[in-house]
Design a protein around this motif. Structure first.
Motif, PDB file in Angstrom:
ATOM      1  N   LEU A  35       0.833  -1.200   0.000  1.00  0.00           N
ATOM      2  CA  LEU A  35       0.000   0.000   0.000  1.00  0.00           C
ATOM      3  C   LEU A  35       0.870   1.254   0.000  1.00  0.00           C
ATOM      4  CD1 LEU A  35      -2.810   1.287   0.188  1.00  0.00           C
ATOM      5  CD2 LEU A  35      -2.681   1.020   2.680  1.00  0.00           C
ATOM      6  N   SER A  36       1.920   1.278   0.822  1.00  0.00           N
ATOM      7  CA  SER A  36       2.808   2.439   0.828  1.00  0.00           C
ATOM      8  C   SER A  36       3.500   2.630  -0.516  1.00  0.00           C
ATOM      9  CB  SER A  36       3.845   2.308   1.951  1.00  0.00           C
ATOM     10  OG  SER A  36       3.266   2.574   3.208  1.00  0.00           O
ATOM     11  N   ALA A  37       3.934   1.539  -1.128  1.00  0.00           N
ATOM     12  CA  ALA A  37       4.561   1.641  -2.457  1.00  0.00           C
ATOM     13  C   ALA A  37       3.563   2.163  -3.483  1.00  0.00           C
ATOM     14  CB  ALA A  37       5.119   0.286  -2.874  1.00  0.00           C
ATOM     15  N   GLN A  38       2.315   1.700  -3.405  1.00  0.00           N
ATOM     16  CA  GLN A  38       1.286   2.185  -4.333  1.00  0.00           C
ATOM     17  C   GLN A  38       0.995   3.663  -4.117  1.00  0.00           C
ATOM     18  OE1 GLN A  38      -1.923  -0.507  -3.443  1.00  0.00           O
ATOM     19  NE2 GLN A  38      -0.844  -2.274  -4.319  1.00  0.00           N
ATOM     20  N   GLY A  59      14.090  -7.794   2.034  1.00  0.00           N
ATOM     21  CA  GLY A  59      13.554  -7.573   0.698  1.00  0.00           C
ATOM     22  C   GLY A  59      12.052  -7.467   0.611  1.00  0.00           C
ATOM     23  N   ALA A  60      11.327  -7.451   1.737  1.00  0.00           N
ATOM     24  CA  ALA A  60       9.868  -7.333   1.664  1.00  0.00           C
ATOM     25  C   ALA A  60       9.459  -5.996   1.068  1.00  0.00           C
ATOM     26  CB  ALA A  60       9.258  -7.512   3.052  1.00  0.00           C
ATOM     27  N   SER A  61      10.120  -4.927   1.479  1.00  0.00           N
ATOM     28  CA  SER A  61       9.800  -3.607   0.921  1.00  0.00           C
ATOM     29  C   SER A  61      10.264  -3.499  -0.527  1.00  0.00           C
ATOM     30  CB  SER A  61      10.418  -2.499   1.769  1.00  0.00           C
ATOM     31  OG  SER A  61      11.795  -2.739   2.005  1.00  0.00           O
ATOM     32  N   THR A  62      11.365  -4.177  -0.859  1.00  0.00           N
ATOM     33  CA  THR A  62      11.827  -4.203  -2.250  1.00  0.00           C
ATOM     34  C   THR A  62      10.795  -4.876  -3.143  1.00  0.00           C
ATOM     35  OG1 THR A  62      14.033  -4.534  -1.298  1.00  0.00           O
ATOM     36  CG2 THR A  62      13.829  -4.708  -3.692  1.00  0.00           C
ATOM     37  N   ALA A  63      10.225  -5.971  -2.660  1.00  0.00           N
ATOM     38  CA  ALA A  63       9.189  -6.666  -3.414  1.00  0.00           C
ATOM     39  C   ALA A  63       7.958  -5.779  -3.604  1.00  0.00           C
ATOM     40  CB  ALA A  63       8.805  -7.962  -2.711  1.00  0.00           C
ATOM     41  N   ALA A  64       7.619  -4.991  -2.575  1.00  0.00           N
ATOM     42  CA  ALA A  64       6.493  -4.079  -2.699  1.00  0.00           C
ATOM     43  C   ALA A  64       6.761  -3.015  -3.761  1.00  0.00           C
ATOM     44  CB  ALA A  64       6.212  -3.423  -1.346  1.00  0.00           C
ATOM     45  N   LEU A  65       7.990  -2.457  -3.768  1.00  0.00           N
ATOM     46  CA  LEU A  65       8.357  -1.488  -4.800  1.00  0.00           C
ATOM     47  C   LEU A  65       8.315  -2.116  -6.180  1.00  0.00           C
ATOM     48  CD1 LEU A  65      11.396   0.735  -3.707  1.00  0.00           C
ATOM     49  CD2 LEU A  65       9.094   1.468  -4.351  1.00  0.00           C
ATOM     50  N   LEU A  66       8.821  -3.342  -6.286  1.00  0.00           N
ATOM     51  CA  LEU A  66       8.864  -4.027  -7.574  1.00  0.00           C
ATOM     52  C   LEU A  66       7.463  -4.267  -8.113  1.00  0.00           C
ATOM     53  CD1 LEU A  66      10.686  -5.389  -9.707  1.00  0.00           C
ATOM     54  CD2 LEU A  66      10.508  -7.501  -8.368  1.00  0.00           C
ATOM     55  N   GLU A  67       6.530  -4.581  -7.229  1.00  0.00           N
ATOM     56  CA  GLU A  67       5.152  -4.786  -7.670  1.00  0.00           C
ATOM     57  C   GLU A  67       4.527  -3.478  -8.154  1.00  0.00           C
ATOM     58  OE1 GLU A  67       0.961  -6.069  -5.585  1.00  0.00           O
ATOM     59  OE2 GLU A  67       2.714  -7.343  -5.224  1.00  0.00           O
ATOM     60  N   ALA A  68       4.843  -2.376  -7.462  1.00  0.00           N
ATOM     61  CA  ALA A  68       4.297  -1.080  -7.855  1.00  0.00           C
ATOM     62  C   ALA A  68       4.953  -0.531  -9.118  1.00  0.00           C
ATOM     63  CB  ALA A  68       4.469  -0.076  -6.715  1.00  0.00           C
ATOM     64  N   ALA A  69       6.228  -0.881  -9.341  1.00  0.00           N
ATOM     65  CA  ALA A  69       6.994  -0.338 -10.470  1.00  0.00           C
ATOM     66  C   ALA A  69       7.855  -1.445 -11.069  1.00  0.00           C
ATOM     67  CB  ALA A  69       7.852   0.831 -10.009  1.00  0.00           C
ATOM     68  N   ALA A 112      24.432   6.630  -5.315  1.00  0.00           N
ATOM     69  CA  ALA A 112      24.324   8.013  -5.764  1.00  0.00           C
ATOM     70  C   ALA A 112      23.023   8.219  -6.523  1.00  0.00           C
ATOM     71  CB  ALA A 112      25.512   8.375  -6.642  1.00  0.00           C
ATOM     72  N   GLY A 113      22.488   9.411  -6.424  1.00  0.00           N
ATOM     73  CA  GLY A 113      21.287   9.771  -7.157  1.00  0.00           C
ATOM     74  C   GLY A 113      21.620  10.163  -8.590  1.00  0.00           C
ATOM     75  N   PRO A 114      20.641  10.722  -9.274  1.00  0.00           N
ATOM     76  CA  PRO A 114      19.327  11.032  -8.714  1.00  0.00           C
ATOM     77  C   PRO A 114      18.379   9.838  -8.774  1.00  0.00           C
ATOM     78  CG  PRO A 114      19.483  11.892 -10.939  1.00  0.00           C
ATOM     79  CD  PRO A 114      20.825  11.293 -10.638  1.00  0.00           C
ATOM     80  N   PHE A 115      17.478   9.794  -7.793  1.00  0.00           N
ATOM     81  CA  PHE A 115      16.418   8.795  -7.757  1.00  0.00           C
ATOM     82  C   PHE A 115      15.077   9.483  -7.969  1.00  0.00           C
ATOM     83  CE2 PHE A 115      19.774   6.800  -5.220  1.00  0.00           C
ATOM     84  CZ  PHE A 115      19.824   5.541  -5.804  1.00  0.00           C
ATOM     85  N   ASP A 116      14.173   8.759  -8.615  1.00  0.00           N
ATOM     86  CA  ASP A 116      12.818   9.277  -8.808  1.00  0.00           C
ATOM     87  C   ASP A 116      11.936   9.025  -7.598  1.00  0.00           C
ATOM     88  OD1 ASP A 116      12.837   9.973 -11.873  1.00  0.00           O
ATOM     89  OD2 ASP A 116      13.797   8.011 -11.682  1.00  0.00           O
ATOM     90  N   GLY A 117      12.297   8.039  -6.795  1.00  0.00           N
ATOM     91  CA  GLY A 117      11.530   7.739  -5.597  1.00  0.00           C
ATOM     92  C   GLY A 117      12.383   6.987  -4.598  1.00  0.00           C
ATOM     93  N   ILE A 118      12.125   7.216  -3.320  1.00  0.00           N
ATOM     94  CA  ILE A 118      12.823   6.525  -2.231  1.00  0.00           C
ATOM     95  C   ILE A 118      11.787   6.009  -1.247  1.00  0.00           C
ATOM     96  CG2 ILE A 118      14.444   6.746  -0.313  1.00  0.00           C
ATOM     97  CD1 ILE A 118      15.814   9.021  -1.836  1.00  0.00           C
ATOM     98  N   LEU A 119      11.895   4.739  -0.896  1.00  0.00           N
ATOM     99  CA  LEU A 119      11.054   4.135   0.133  1.00  0.00           C
ATOM    100  C   LEU A 119      11.931   3.783   1.324  1.00  0.00           C
ATOM    101  CD1 LEU A 119       8.397   2.853   1.174  1.00  0.00           C
ATOM    102  CD2 LEU A 119       9.047   0.759  -0.053  1.00  0.00           C
TER     103      LEU A 119
END
Length: 236
Positions: A35-38, A59-69, A112-119
Motif C-alpha cells: 500500500l505504501s509503495a502504491q 527484501g519485503a519492501s523491495t518486493a512491494a516497490l517491484l510490484e508497484a513499479a 548516488a542519485g538522482p532517484f525518482d523515488g525513495i522508500l
C-alpha cells in the motif's frame, strides 16, 4: 542505524534467519508495504525510473516497490549483512540489486542519485539522528521526486499506544523469543515505537529537512493510527 547503545544492524544480523517467518505472521505486514509503495504513485509501471529502497531488510519492501513499479531500476540498501543475505537469496529480476551500507554511509558505498523515488520502511525510527539522513535522502531525489516513509507511530493516539503495547506484550515479544531465541530485538521494537515522533511531529520533521507537500495516511484494521505512510517530495 545505531540508536543509543543498541546497534540495530547487529541485532538484525542475529535475528535475520527468523525475521521473515515472524513478520509473515503479522496480519497485513506485506499488504501495508504494498500500500505504501502504491501510494507513491510511480508512473508508467516504473519505466525509466530509478528507485531506492533504504533499509530494505530481507527484501519485503523491495518486493512491494517491484510490484508497484515492475520496470524500474531498484537499489535495495541495508546495514545488516544478515538481512541482505536473506534478501539476495530470493528471486529478483536483473533490474534489482542490493548494497550493504548503513543509511549514514550511502556515498561511501557508492549509492548516488538522482532517484525518482525513495522508500524507507521501518528505518527512520531506528536512526540515532534522523535529520542528516533525511537531508541526504532529499538530496538524492530528482526535483519533484517522492519520498515515502513506511513507519510505526503511536504518540498521537491514546488508543494506538494502548493497542501497540498490548500486542507487543502478548504477541510480538513472546513470538520473537520463540522464533529467534532472543526477545531483545522485539523489546527494542516496542520501546522504539513508543519513543518515536508522533505523526504530526514527523510530518513537521520532514518539512524542516526541506521536503514539501508533506502528508500522511494510515491503514485500516487494528493497526489504524499505528502504521502510517508518510509522503513527501523534493522541491522542484
Amino acid at each position: 542505524m545505531t540508536r543509543g547503545a543498541y546497534d540495530v544492524p547487529d541485532a538484525f544480523d542475529a535475528g535475520a534467519d527468523a525475521y521473515d517467518g515472524l513478520v509473515s505472521a503479522n496480519p497485513g505486514y506485506h499488504d501495508h508495504l504494498r500500500l505504501s509503495a502504491q501510494r507513491m504513485q510511480l508512473p508508467d509501471e516504473g519505466r525509466g525510473l530509478r528507485l531506492l529502497d533504504i533499509g530494505c531488510g530481507t527484501g519485503a519492501s523491495t518486493a512491494a516497490l517491484l510490484e508497484a513499479a515492475p520496470h524500474a531500476e531498484i537499489i535495495g540498501v541495508d546495514g545488516s549483512a544478515g538481512m541482505l543475505e536473506q534478501a539476495r537469496a530470493k528471486q529478483w529480476p536483473d533490474t534489482v540489486r542490493f548494497v550493504h551500507s548503513r543509511a549514514e554511509g550511502l556515498a561511501d558505498a557508492g549509492v548516488a542519485g538522482p532517484f525518482d523515488g525513495i522508500l524507507a520502511a521501518y528505518l527512520v525510527r531506528n536512526l540515532s539522528d534522523p535529520d542528516p539522513v533525511l537531508q541526504t535522502l532529499r538530496g538524492l531525489l530528482r526535483p519533484g521526486g517522492v519520498f515515502a516513509a513506511h513507519e510505526y507511530s503511536v504518540r498521537d493516539s491514546a488508543v494506538a499506544r494502548v493497542t501497540w503495547n498490548l500486542v507487543c506484550a502478548a504477541i510480538i515479544i513472546p513470538s520473537g523469543k520463540i522464533r529467534s531465541g532472543d526477545a531483545g530485538l522485539y523489546r527494542y521494537l516496542r520501546t522504539s515505537v513508543n519513543d518515536f515522533d508522533g505523526a504530526t511531529a514527523f510530518r513537521e520533521r520532514l518539512q524542516r529537512n526541506g521536503f514539501v507537500d508533506v502528508r500522511s495516511e494510515t491503514v485500516s484494521g487494528w493497526q489504524r493510527n499505528i502504521v502510517h505512510t508518510f509522503l513527501a517530495y523534493a522541491p522542484r
